[in-house]
Design a protein around this motif. Structure first.
Motif, mmCIF file in Angstrom:
data_model
loop_
_atom_site.group_PDB
_atom_site.id
_atom_site.type_symbol
_atom_site.label_atom_id
_atom_site.label_comp_id
_atom_site.label_asym_id
_atom_site.label_seq_id
_atom_site.Cartn_x
_atom_site.Cartn_y
_atom_site.Cartn_z
ATOM 1 N N GLN A 1 0.848 -1.181 0.000
ATOM 2 C CA GLN A 1 0.000 0.000 0.000
ATOM 3 C C GLN A 1 0.891 1.242 0.000
ATOM 4 N N VAL A 2 0.526 2.231 -0.793
ATOM 5 C CA VAL A 2 1.275 3.484 -0.888
ATOM 6 C C VAL A 2 0.304 4.635 -0.708
ATOM 7 N N GLN A 3 0.655 5.592 0.133
ATOM 8 C CA GLN A 3 -0.111 6.824 0.269
ATOM 9 C C GLN A 3 0.714 7.979 -0.280
ATOM 10 N N LEU A 4 0.050 8.847 -1.032
ATOM 11 C CA LEU A 4 0.742 9.932 -1.736
ATOM 12 C C LEU A 4 0.163 11.274 -1.334
ATOM 13 N N VAL A 5 1.038 12.245 -1.059
ATOM 14 C CA VAL A 5 0.603 13.585 -0.681
ATOM 15 C C VAL A 5 1.382 14.601 -1.513
ATOM 16 N N GLU A 6 0.635 15.362 -2.331
ATOM 17 C CA GLU A 6 1.258 16.376 -3.185
ATOM 18 C C GLU A 6 1.350 17.712 -2.469
ATOM 19 N N SER A 7 2.304 18.522 -2.892
ATOM 20 C CA SER A 7 2.432 19.891 -2.392
ATOM 21 C C SER A 7 3.156 20.716 -3.446
ATOM 22 N N GLY A 8 3.098 22.045 -3.286
ATOM 23 C CA GLY A 8 3.849 22.930 -4.162
ATOM 24 C C GLY A 8 3.035 23.673 -5.199
ATOM 25 N N GLY A 9 1.739 23.393 -5.277
ATOM 26 C CA GLY A 9 0.917 24.096 -6.241
ATOM 27 C C GLY A 9 0.671 25.542 -5.827
ATOM 28 N N GLY A 10 0.039 26.293 -6.725
ATOM 29 C CA GLY A 10 -0.271 27.679 -6.413
ATOM 30 C C GLY A 10 -0.568 28.481 -7.659
ATOM 31 N N LEU A 11 -0.599 29.796 -7.471
ATOM 32 C CA LEU A 11 -0.855 30.730 -8.564
ATOM 33 C C LEU A 11 0.479 31.311 -9.027
ATOM 34 N N VAL A 12 0.712 31.277 -10.329
ATOM 35 C CA VAL A 12 1.962 31.786 -10.886
ATOM 36 C C VAL A 12 1.671 32.500 -12.186
ATOM 37 N N GLN A 13 2.470 33.501 -12.498
ATOM 38 C CA GLN A 13 2.299 34.225 -13.750
ATOM 39 C C GLN A 13 2.877 33.435 -14.922
ATOM 40 N N PRO A 14 2.371 33.669 -16.106
ATOM 41 C CA PRO A 14 2.965 33.021 -17.286
ATOM 42 C C PRO A 14 4.468 33.291 -17.353
ATOM 43 N N GLY A 15 5.212 32.237 -17.688
ATOM 44 C CA GLY A 15 6.663 32.330 -17.719
ATOM 45 C C GLY A 15 7.329 31.983 -16.411
ATOM 46 N N GLY A 16 6.549 31.837 -15.362
ATOM 47 C CA GLY A 16 7.091 31.517 -14.049
ATOM 48 C C GLY A 16 7.368 30.041 -13.856
ATOM 49 N N SER A 17 7.804 29.688 -12.641
ATOM 50 C CA SER A 17 8.173 28.314 -12.318
ATOM 51 C C SER A 17 7.522 27.869 -11.017
ATOM 52 N N LEU A 18 7.313 26.582 -10.924
ATOM 53 C CA LEU A 18 6.861 25.926 -9.695
ATOM 54 C C LEU A 18 7.533 24.569 -9.625
ATOM 55 N N ARG A 19 7.712 24.088 -8.397
ATOM 56 C CA ARG A 19 8.165 22.707 -8.221
ATOM 57 C C ARG A 19 7.155 21.977 -7.348
ATOM 58 N N LEU A 20 6.571 20.941 -7.914
ATOM 59 C CA LEU A 20 5.653 20.095 -7.181
ATOM 60 C C LEU A 20 6.424 18.956 -6.525
ATOM 61 N N SER A 21 5.960 18.577 -5.333
ATOM 62 C CA SER A 21 6.543 17.439 -4.628
ATOM 63 C C SER A 21 5.440 16.451 -4.296
ATOM 64 N N CYS A 22 5.816 15.203 -4.262
ATOM 65 C CA CYS A 22 4.879 14.143 -3.884
ATOM 66 C C CYS A 22 5.598 13.234 -2.892
ATOM 67 N N ALA A 23 5.133 13.278 -1.655
ATOM 68 C CA ALA A 23 5.726 12.456 -0.612
ATOM 69 C C ALA A 23 4.942 11.157 -0.484
ATOM 70 N N ALA A 24 5.660 10.052 -0.485
ATOM 71 C CA ALA A 24 5.026 8.738 -0.451
ATOM 72 C C ALA A 24 5.349 8.010 0.831
ATOM 73 N N SER A 25 4.373 7.275 1.321
ATOM 74 C CA SER A 25 4.606 6.386 2.448
ATOM 75 C C SER A 25 4.651 4.967 1.933
ATOM 76 N N GLY A 26 5.269 4.091 2.670
ATOM 77 C CA GLY A 26 5.363 2.712 2.223
ATOM 78 C C GLY A 26 6.794 2.332 1.951
ATOM 79 N N ARG A 27 7.158 1.156 2.365
ATOM 80 C CA ARG A 27 8.546 0.744 2.273
ATOM 81 C C ARG A 27 8.974 0.397 0.859
ATOM 82 N N THR A 28 8.000 0.201 -0.046
ATOM 83 C CA THR A 28 8.364 -0.244 -1.389
ATOM 84 C C THR A 28 8.311 0.883 -2.409
#
Length: 124
Positions: A1-28
């Protein structure tokens, strides 16, 4: 079983940058193929990028090639999506997904686990 939690979204102007992260639980986590999907309002969910368990293979949709980069850190159980030169058409909810198989595939139905999604809005 794997649980996933995303973060890093938001409002950005055209031409800008964002980095999304996804933290996972589970040993595999390190054995899973990971993907980032995007779903725009009124449209189907589509694969943006995917990465194999070893990070030896990656896939990026044509619409994001040269702008987005998927990566993973198995020691931190985290997968990332670096998004540069963002465009209004990149707007949508971004979902992290995991697949218990080594193959890089594009259909949402082929992924076994999903996060709750994070909103990305590109607008001036």
């Amino acid at each position: 079983q794997v649980q996933l939690v995303e973060s890093g979204g938001g409002l950005v102007q055209p031409g800008g940058s964002l980095r999304l992260s996804c933290a996972a639980s589970g040993r595999t986590f390190s054995s899973y193929t990971m993907g980032w999907f995007r779903q725009a309002p009124g449209k189907e969910r589509k694969l943006v990028a995917a990465i194999s368990w070893s990070a030896g293979s990656t896939y990026h949709a044509d619409s994001v090639k040269g702008r987005f980069t998927i990566s993973r850190d198995n020691a931190k159980n985290t997968v990332y999506l670096q998004m540069n030169s963002l465009k209004p058409e990149d707007t949508g909810v971004y979902y992290c997904a995991a697949r218990d198989d080594w193959r890089l595939v594009t259909a949402p139905i082929d992924y076994d686990y999903w996060g709750q999604g994070t909103q990305v809005t590109v607008s001036s």
